[in-house]
Design a protein around this motif. Structure first.
Motif, PDB file in Angstrom:
ATOM      1  N   TYR A 132       1.054  -0.879  -0.221  1.00 38.94           N
ATOM      2  CA  TYR A 132       0.392   0.100   0.030  1.00 38.94           C
ATOM      3  C   TYR A 132       0.785   1.524   0.148  1.00 38.94           C
ATOM      4  O   TYR A 132       2.003   1.014   0.568  1.00 38.94           O
ATOM      5  N   VAL A 133       0.350   2.252  -0.299  1.00 43.26           N
ATOM      6  CA  VAL A 133       1.224   3.285  -0.815  1.00 43.26           C
ATOM      7  C   VAL A 133       1.678   4.036   0.593  1.00 43.26           C
ATOM      8  O   VAL A 133       0.694   4.247   1.844  1.00 43.26           O
ATOM      9  N   ASP A 148       3.990   5.450  -4.815  1.00 44.58           N
ATOM     10  CA  ASP A 148       2.346   4.881  -5.888  1.00 44.58           C
ATOM     11  C   ASP A 148       2.539   3.439  -6.194  1.00 44.58           C
ATOM     12  O   ASP A 148       3.118   2.757  -6.598  1.00 44.58           O
ATOM     13  N   LEU A 149       1.332   2.840  -6.039  1.00 46.51           N
ATOM     14  CA  LEU A 149       0.601   2.144  -7.554  1.00 46.51           C
ATOM     15  C   LEU A 149       0.082   1.703  -8.778  1.00 46.51           C
ATOM     16  O   LEU A 149      -1.042   2.437  -8.195  1.00 46.51           O
ATOM     17  N   ASP A 150       0.109   1.194  -9.475  1.00 44.82           N
ATOM     18  CA  ASP A 150      -0.605   1.319 -10.537  1.00 44.82           C
ATOM     19  C   ASP A 150      -0.326  -0.160 -11.131  1.00 44.82           C
ATOM     20  O   ASP A 150       0.741  -0.114 -12.298  1.00 44.82           O
ATOM     21  N   TRP A 151      -1.289  -1.274 -10.909  1.00 43.45           N
ATOM     22  CA  TRP A 151      -1.242  -2.389 -11.373  1.00 43.45           C
ATOM     23  C   TRP A 151      -1.904  -2.595 -12.366  1.00 43.45           C
ATOM     24  O   TRP A 151      -1.555  -3.826 -13.114  1.00 43.45           O
ATOM     25  N   GLU A 152      -2.465  -2.101 -12.763  1.00 43.28           N
ATOM     26  CA  GLU A 152      -3.138  -2.193 -14.347  1.00 43.28           C
ATOM     27  C   GLU A 152      -2.175  -1.830 -15.449  1.00 43.28           C
ATOM     28  O   GLU A 152      -1.709  -2.683 -16.317  1.00 43.28           O
ATOM     29  N   ARG A 153      -1.027  -1.068 -15.184  1.00 43.27           N
ATOM     30  CA  ARG A 153       0.233  -0.685 -16.295  1.00 43.27           C
ATOM     31  C   ARG A 153       1.090  -0.547 -15.559  1.00 43.27           C
ATOM     32  O   ARG A 153       1.831  -0.698 -15.727  1.00 43.27           O
ATOM     33  N   ASP A 154       1.164  -2.017 -14.088  1.00 44.70           N
ATOM     34  CA  ASP A 154       2.724  -2.296 -13.676  1.00 44.70           C
ATOM     35  C   ASP A 154       3.620  -1.500 -13.566  1.00 44.70           C
ATOM     36  O   ASP A 154       4.691  -1.656 -13.864  1.00 44.70           O
ATOM     37  N   ARG A 155       3.143  -0.552 -12.851  1.00 41.92           N
ATOM     38  CA  ARG A 155       4.156   0.688 -12.892  1.00 41.92           C
ATOM     39  C   ARG A 155       3.938   0.967 -10.682  1.00 41.92           C
ATOM     40  O   ARG A 155       2.877   1.610 -10.498  1.00 41.92           O
ATOM     41  N   ILE A 156       4.871   0.789 -10.350  1.00 42.35           N
ATOM     42  CA  ILE A 156       5.120   1.290  -8.705  1.00 42.35           C
ATOM     43  C   ILE A 156       6.821   2.394  -8.697  1.00 42.35           C
ATOM     44  O   ILE A 156       7.493   2.332  -9.148  1.00 42.35           O
ATOM     45  N   SER A 157       6.494   2.990  -8.469  1.00 42.60           N
ATOM     46  CA  SER A 157       7.052   4.238  -7.935  1.00 42.60           C
ATOM     47  C   SER A 157       7.656   4.084  -6.281  1.00 42.60           C
ATOM     48  O   SER A 157       6.433   3.782  -5.537  1.00 42.60           O
TER      49      SER A 157
END
Length: 483
Positions: A197-198, A254-263
């Motif tokens: 989680y963020v 940041d978590l964006d599972w749809e675009r597979d991007r984790i900052s």
């Protein structure tokens, strides 16, 4: 009713404690001990103290005479192989020594893992001995990430048989360790979706460094640490902080599972140094700071790693008018500085150089007629501002000097009284914090020049940045002058 609520709360607490002790996943090759809970036609079902059940092919638990080597309730040792339909898949054994003796053909047909020994590196990949036969694993299929300096020769791994057949050259067997790792990684990713989680701090391994940041494997998904999130200090290179293979703690930004991007943020996991700087350097504190960056409006100096303050250009130059901070300081130079202000909302420190000569000024009581020594702080068209102590400044009006009329009065005054030079003056009058000065020779033949001073300062302020033409006393004019 209260007893019922208490019982439910106790049950929930016990359940949460038990779930926390369950394992989220395994690594291929891990030896695991499980308890047989069921036996079907194809699989032996195990409780492996994890959030999912474990499966072992019945062929792995069958003796040569066709009888099973285990029954419900038995404890068995197995080796984790990968994931299958949401369950943990294991290769079976009844001791700590794995028994993986299926043929390559069976392993290919059932897509079950098989153990292989990487014997040597050959053109395009590695030669692997599996089930007593020679097989080939391409470079791209030996691991998830290509790692410089990684060693595989001489090590045993679990593989999937991705191709199996014969051609004119004989048996053709292609193995893939990566395919097995990807299946396991997908299961781990699902665990991460539930767990991350963020705002949390997680642990991961540095997998690669690129020009825009650092990638970190969180055990099922990769996240990116942008360059600005590497460290709190300015212009730090990633290779100065981490290297490939390092285990690091990172803050989930940041978590964006749809675009597979984790900052991710490496510096965020280390805490914000701003609060430490505020506590360590209150307003009025002095310290030795290093100039880190020069701008047209001033120079930045470091208080502690990750926190900088601004020295406005008006505070540089020792009273001289300068067009660039480079005329007064250089990057890397160390200065004795003073904290003049702290903007908590905007997270900014305002700094000023400390002049040791000013600190040494001891004018005593500043009363009318007192002869004191000061330092020229700045020059205006109507006179010279003289620093008398760390907190006192007086004005030597042009009428109190022998400066000839005509031409550029400011230039003439600056030649006669160079900024930062020492000067001896006499206190002409004191009105609160406003101090009028004169020269010793003028004091002997003093006359009234207050009206001239008032008029000159008012005219100066009126022509500065659209100020009003109407000003009050000389004291009011002093209040409006920014030294």
């Amino acid at each position: 009713m209260n007893n019922k609520k208490a019982s439910m709360a106790d049950f929930e607490s016990l359940l949460n404690a038990q779930l926390n002790n369950y394992r989220g996943g395994f690594n291929p090759g891990d030896r695991v001990r499980g308890v047989v809970t069921n036996i079907t036609g194809a699989y032996v079902v195990l409780d492996v103290n994890a959030k999912r059940e474990g499966l072992v092919a019945t062929s792995d638990m069958t003796c040569l005479d066709g009888t099973l080597r285990c029954k419900i309730g038995d404890t068995v040792d197995v080796i984790f192989a990968g994931m299958q339909n949401g369950a943990f898949l294991f290769s079976g054994s009844i001791s700590s020594k794995p028994i993986i003796d299926r043929t390559l053909a069976d392993a290919y047909a059932q897509q079950m893992p098989i153990e292989g020994l990487v014997e040597k590196e050959i053109n395009g990949g590695y030669e692997v001995k599996a089930a007593g036969r020679r097989a080939f694993c391409p470079f791209s299929q030996i691991s998830l990430f290509r790692q410089e300096g990684a060693e595989y020769v001489g090590h045993k791994f679990l593989f999937l048989v991705s191709e199996y057949g014969e051609d004119e050259r004989g048996e053709n067997v292609i193995l893939s360790r990566r395919e097995l790792l990807e299946k396991e990684r997908e299961a781990q990713r699902q665990e991460l979706v539930e767990e991350l989680y963020v705002g949390m701090v997680a642990s991961g391994k540095v997998t690669r460094m690129v020009e825009f940041g650092v990638f970190v494997d969180l055990g099922g998904a990769e996240g990116l640490i942008p360059l600005k999130e590497i460290a709190w200090t300015r212009d730090v290179k990633p290779e100065d902080v981490v290297k490939v293979g390092d285990t690091v703690d990172v803050l989930i930004k940041d978590l964006d599972w749809e675009r597979d991007r984790i900052s991710l943020s490496l510096r965020g996991a280390q805490g914000d140094p701003w609060s430490d700087a505020v506590a360590q350097f209150p307003q009025g504190a002095t310290f030795v700071g290093k100039i880190t960056k020069l701008e047209r409006f001033g120079a930045f100096a470091q208080l502690i790693p990750g926190v900088e303050g601004l020295i406005p250009i008006s505070k540089l130059g020792g009273g001289r008018r300068i067009m660039s901070a480079r005329e007064a300081v250089s990057e890397g130079q160390e200065l004795l500085l003073k904290v003049e202000g702290i903007d908590l909302e905007r997270r900014r420190f305002s700094l000023a150089p400390v002049d040791e000569r000013v600190k040494a000024l001891t004018p005593g009581e500043l009363s009318e007629g007192a002869k004191v020594e000061g330092i020229v702080e700045s020059v205006q068209a109507f006179g010279v501002f003289v620093r008398l102590s760390e907190d006192k400044t007086g004005l030597l009006h042009i009428s109190e000097t022998d400066t000839p009329k005509g031409g550029n009065p400011a230039a003439k005054l600056e030649r006669q009284f160079p900024p930062s030079s020492k000067i001896e003056v006499v206190v002409k009058s004191v009105e609160g914090d406003r101090i009028a000065l004169t020269l010793p020779a003028k004091w002997e033949t003093r006359g009234s020049g207050a009206n001239d001073e008032e008029a000159d300062i008012s005219a100066y302020l009126a022509n500065s940045k659209g100020s009003s033409n109407s000003f009050g006393s000389l004291g009011d004019a002093f209040d409006k002058i920014k030294l």
